[in-house]
Motif scaffolding. Structure first.
Motif, short mmCIF file in Angstrom:
data_model
loop_
_atom_site.label_atom_id
_atom_site.label_comp_id
_atom_site.label_asym_id
_atom_site.label_seq_id
_atom_site.Cartn_x
_atom_site.Cartn_y
_atom_site.Cartn_z
N UNK A 464 0.72 -1.35 -0.04
CA UNK A 464 0.07 -0.44 -0.26
C UNK A 464 1.24 1.19 -0.49
N UNK A 465 0.32 2.35 -0.73
CA UNK A 465 1.39 3.22 -1.01
C UNK A 465 2.36 2.92 -1.86
N UNK A 466 2.88 2.23 -2.73
CA UNK A 466 4.03 2.11 -3.03
C UNK A 466 4.03 2.98 -3.99
N UNK A 467 2.67 3.50 -4.61
CA UNK A 467 2.24 4.97 -5.77
C UNK A 467 2.18 6.22 -5.23
N UNK A 468 3.24 6.81 -4.78
CA UNK A 468 2.58 8.05 -4.94
C UNK A 468 2.24 9.16 -5.75
N UNK A 469 1.42 10.22 -5.31
CA UNK A 469 1.03 11.37 -6.71
C UNK A 469 0.80 12.13 -5.80
N UNK A 470 1.58 13.77 -5.94
CA UNK A 470 2.19 14.45 -4.93
C UNK A 470 1.65 15.98 -6.42
N UNK A 538 13.33 10.45 -1.91
CA UNK A 538 13.22 8.86 -0.88
C UNK A 538 11.35 10.07 -0.29
N UNK A 539 11.21 8.94 0.34
CA UNK A 539 9.47 9.17 0.35
C UNK A 539 9.67 8.43 1.64
N UNK A 540 8.11 8.19 2.77
CA UNK A 540 7.55 7.33 3.52
C UNK A 540 6.62 6.66 2.89
N UNK A 541 7.12 5.22 3.15
CA UNK A 541 6.08 3.89 2.92
C UNK A 541 6.53 2.44 4.07
N UNK A 542 5.11 2.92 4.72
CA UNK A 542 5.58 1.83 5.86
C UNK A 542 6.05 2.08 7.07
N UNK A 543 5.85 3.54 7.64
CA UNK A 543 6.21 3.89 8.12
C UNK A 543 8.17 3.90 8.16
N UNK A 544 8.87 4.14 7.43
CA UNK A 544 10.22 3.52 7.52
C UNK A 544 10.57 4.56 5.23
N UNK A 545 12.37 4.66 5.23
CA UNK A 545 12.26 5.44 4.60
C UNK A 545 12.65 4.92 3.53
#
Length: 565
Positions: A464-470, A538-545
């Motif tokens: 979950x959250x492996x793809x992030x759009x901002x 780097x992005x936060x994913x599953x509470x880790x960078x």
């Protein structure tokens, strides 16, 4: 420039002179120096006569000394100034003093010494430094003075009357001739000076244009003499020869790594014909460069010199890149034509396969039909990419662009993509609360975002959250206001060789891709003034960078008003 000489034979006034040309100053100083010299010579001459024959009196010596003092004062204190149309103050200080002094000497000494040849100086001076009308008037005044003197001698019954009047007539005729010829010569000189100045201005303008053109050339340009010394160069040549400054006063014979270039220049001078060759420049501190060199000889203006050799340098890598671009352009046109031809039979195959699938009950045959449908869909996507490639530059111009709400359009496109691919848990969208209006076309934004999401899904994990759009607004510190759309995925880092050609057409790291998606994205962005780039972030994913691949599109801001969906 305004003429400082007599402008015409009719004696029309010429404009006043503010900044005198150098030639006028030289002539003015020359005449003033001649007056001082003449005054000194006359003073010495009269001083000698007075010393030898004191009984003749010292009046001529006093006149000569006074004339010398006035001439010297004018020479030292006055500024170069042309003579006007009337007998004004400048005329009186110069020409008037000369005429008065010479006429007085002629009257005082009678026929003992003839001073009439001295009248040539004031007449010539006024014809050069003034107008033709003033020169004629001066000649006329001298003639009248001479006839008045002859008449005075007639009343006193002194000398030969005929000879006196004849001398006055000849002196007047000579003064008129000198005034006319001097004015004509001065006019001719002024015309030649004006023509020379115009030619110099034209030559300077042409030189500046040539320098500007040469500096803007992508090809390197060197101007080399027969000794191998570089006379001139342009920035492109400095770059090709790995030299940060201009190559003036550098000898190519003494420069290591330029032997092949110097040999080509020597061959041009030896044969007196242009030369062309592919050479290698191997300079210290840089890798060897493959260059195509072409020479042209300027020819010599003197028989004892070889002239100059102009060398045009082209980087072989740029030539090869240009050839590749032309091949790609031809390939694109051919691919578009083939795509149009494939589209109709491909649609027939897809429709026939769909009808055939409805009548199949055998699982094995259904799997085969499903494979046919998948590959037909893949071919259809490739055809669409090729057609989009041919229309990327035409359909994405600012003529179709409009103010667009970036957050709303991105949200709508992401929802459609999630519904189509069922990737709701894999993707996260982050957008600001404030409205960001950018200058872009909505359909092209959808095409870019879908392409980036498809690429992200292909390489991202299933977390979950492996793809992030901002969406982010540009920093106030940045010079250009805008907004940035970022698509991030947790895929593995790209190979450097792949990253180098990431936005090139027909390049892909896998065989199942056409290699046109990112190229089309770049073309659509550039046609609207936007930019697209790739980086690792780097992005936060599953509470880790977590490090991942990020594609960023920077948009121009548009006036903030209601957009048309």
């Amino acid at each position: 420039m305004s003429s400082i000489w007599p402008s015409s034979l009719s004696g029309e006034p010429t404009p006043d002179v503010g900044d005198h040309p150098l030639e006028f100053e030289r002539l003015w100083l020359g005449f003033m120096t001649a007056r001082v010299t003449l005054g000194l010579v006359l003073s010495i001459f009269q001083g000698g006569i007075f010393a030898l024959v004191p009984q003749q009196g010292g009046t001529p010596l006093l006149i000569c000394l006074t004339y010398f003092a006035i001439a010297l004062t004018v020479r030292l204190t006055s500024q170069p100034q042309r003579l006007r149309q009337s007998f004004d103050s400048p005329w009186l200080r110069t020409v008037g003093v000369d005429v008065l002094a010479f006429a007085t000497l002629q009257v005082i000494q009678g026929g003992a010494i003839d001073y009439t040849p001295l009248f040539a100086l004031p007449v010539l001076m006024v014809s050069v430094l003034g107008s033709l009308l003033l020169a004629m008037a001066t000649a006329a005044s001298i003639t009248l003075l001479m006839f008045a003197h002859a008449g005075w001698l007639l009343t006193r019954h002194t000398g030969d009357v005929t000879a006196n009047f004849l001398q006055a007539a000849l002196t007047g005729a000579g003064c008129f001739a000198i005034s006319f010829l001097g004015s004509q010569l001065a006019t001719r000189l002024a015309s030649m000076e004006l023509r020379a100045q115009r030619n110099q201005l034209a030559a300077n303008e042409q030189r500046r244009v040539n320098e500007l053109v040469i500096k803007s050339l992508t090809d390197g340009v060197l101007v080399v003499d027969g000794a191998g010394t570089v006379r001139s160069t342009n920035p492109a040549a400095c770059l090709l020869l790995n030299t940060p400054t201009q190559l003036v006063e550098i000898n190519l014979r003494e420069r290591r790594g330029c032997q092949a270039l110097m040999a080509l220049i020597d061959a041009s001078f030896a044969s007196q014909t242009p030369q062309q060759a592919d050479i290698t420049i191997d300079l210290a501190g840089s890798s060897a460069r493959q260059l195509r060199a072409r020479t042209q000889l300027t020819g010599s203006q003197r028989g004892d010199t070889l002239g100059l050799c102009v060398v045009f340098l082209q980087d072989q890598r740029e030539i090869q890149a240009r050839i590749r671009s032309e091949k790609l352009a031809g390939m694109g046109r051919m691919s578009a034509a083939v795509a149009h031809e494939i589209r109709n039979p491909l649609a027939a195959i897809t429709q026939a396969n769909a009808l055939l699938t409805e009548d199949l009950s055998d699982p094995a045959q259904q799997r085969l039909a499903h494979m046919v449908g998948q590959n037909a869909l893949r071919l259809e996507n490739i055809v669409k990419d090729v057609l989009h490639l041919t229309h990327a530059g035409d359909g994405g111009s600012d003529e179709l662009a409009r103010p667009l709400d970036l957050g709303e359009s991105t949200d709508r496109t992401c929802r459609d993509w999630i519904n189509q691919h069922g990737a709701g848990s894999d993707m996260r969208l982050s957008r600001p609360q404030t409205r960001l209006t950018v200058w872009f076309d909505g359909e092209h934004l959808r095409r870019i975002l879908v392409n980036l999401l498809d690429n992200a899904r292909r390489f991202a994990s299933d977390r979950p959250g492996s793809i992030q759009v901002s969406i982010d607004a540009s920093d106030e510190s940045q010079s250009t206001p805008g907004a940035t759309l970022r698509v991030w995925s947790d895929g593995a880092a790209l190979d450097p060789s792949v990253e180098q050609h990431l936005f090139e057409p027909f390049f892909s790291s896998e065989s199942r891709s056409s290699g046109l998606g990112l190229y089309i994205c770049r073309e659509l962005c550039e046609s609207h003034g936007a930019t697209i780039s790739y980086d690792r972030s780097d992005r936060w994913l599953a509470q880790q960078l977590v490090s991942g691949n990020e594609f960023s599109v920077f948009f121009r801001l548009a006036p903030d008003h209601p957009t048309t969906p």
